[in-house]
Design a protein around this motif. Structure first.
Motif, PDB file in Angstrom:
ATOM      1  N   TYR A   1      31.694  67.057  37.603  1.00 40.08           N
ATOM      2  CA  TYR A   1      31.714  66.821  36.154  1.00 40.08           C
ATOM      3  C   TYR A   1      32.141  68.076  35.387  1.00 40.08           C
ATOM      4  N   PHE A   2      31.736  69.237  35.890  1.00 44.65           N
ATOM      5  CA  PHE A   2      32.133  70.480  35.222  1.00 44.65           C
ATOM      6  C   PHE A   2      33.646  70.691  35.324  1.00 44.65           C
ATOM      7  N   ILE A   3      34.215  70.420  36.483  1.00 44.53           N
ATOM      8  CA  ILE A   3      35.665  70.566  36.658  1.00 44.53           C
ATOM      9  C   ILE A   3      36.417  69.592  35.747  1.00 44.53           C
ATOM     10  N   LEU A   4      35.905  68.354  35.635  1.00 51.39           N
ATOM     11  CA  LEU A   4      36.528  67.384  34.735  1.00 51.39           C
ATOM     12  C   LEU A   4      36.405  67.818  33.275  1.00 51.39           C
ATOM     13  N   ALA A   5      35.325  68.531  32.972  1.00 50.66           N
ATOM     14  CA  ALA A   5      35.102  68.958  31.584  1.00 50.66           C
ATOM     15  C   ALA A   5      35.962  70.157  31.190  1.00 50.66           C
ATOM     16  N   LEU A   6      36.428  70.934  32.142  1.00 57.09           N
ATOM     17  CA  LEU A   6      37.179  72.153  31.833  1.00 57.09           C
ATOM     18  C   LEU A   6      38.406  71.906  30.948  1.00 57.09           C
TER      19      LEU A   6
END
Length: 220
Positions: A195-200
């Motif tokens: 989810y963090f990678i998608l949020a970047l």
């Protein structure tokens, strides 16, 4: 590392659903925000009150409850089936965040300096021309920072669609956790990373929006 190599490909299977739900929710959510925001400024009392009711109901109730209501209660009580769990998830997220963002639309339009409207009126512009050429372009810039924040909020909200059986990232994470409880910390750590990678990209876009929003808005 061996556990990660086993978990990673399984979680990757949920990427498509998560991204698809996010994109559809963004499109529908922003559309609802602008429609509701303009309706809240309408001279039509009925339209304004109806839109106000929508905003207060969806801001004042839980997104999970709204999701369950659209997916389970609506077909049972009224015989109205949305057709798929995908649309139930997208509509719940869109209607919920559209209600919040509609207040951003309304507030931004009202925040444009009154002198701008007076100047446009002095130039003999119609109300539509004033909105389209003078007020709305400035209001959009004021909306951008908060709109960017809600992009990230909607991404996080997509995790709820696993509760209605959609095979997103969290759905596969829960399956892995239930099949091997000892791997639960690793599974949820990787879900967090996904989810963090998608949020970047959304975080980067939000910062760009904040920079752009500082330009071209009259203060008087």
């Amino acid at each position: 590392m061996s556990a990660i190599s086993d978990i990673f490909p399984v979680l990757m299977q949920g990427i498509k659903i998560t991204v698809t739900v996010l994109i559809a929710s963004i499109i529908c959510g922003y559309l609802m925000a602008f429609i509701a925001g303009f309706c809240r400024l309408s001279n039509n009392v009925i339209l304004r009150k109806f839109t106000g009711l929508y905003v207060e109901v969806f801001r004042g109730t839980s997104l999970i409850v709204q999701l369950f209501w659209l997916y389970y209660a609506l077909p049972i009580l009224f015989g109205f089936d949305l057709g798929s769990d995908f649309w139930a998830g997208v509509l719940a997220i869109s209607l919920n965040y559209g209600a919040y963002m509609s207040e951003i639309v309304r507030g931004s339009i009202l925040s444009v300096a009154k002198g701008q409207t007076e100047a446009a009126t002095a130039l003999n512009m119609s109300s539509f021309q004033r909105m389209r050429l003078v007020i709305f372009p400035q209001a959009v810039r004021m909306m951008l920072p908060e709109f960017g924040n809600y992009l990230i909020q909607m991404l996080k909200a997509t995790s709820l669609v696993s509760l209605i059986g959609m095979t997103d990232i969290l759905y596969y994470g829960d399956i892995l956790r239930s099949s091997n409880l000892s791997q639960a910390p690793t599974v949820y750590l990787l879900v967090l990373v996904f989810y963090f990678i998608l949020a970047l990209p959304l975080i980067w876009l939000t910062r760009r929006m904040e920079s752009y929003s500082k330009k071209g808005v009259a203060s008087q």
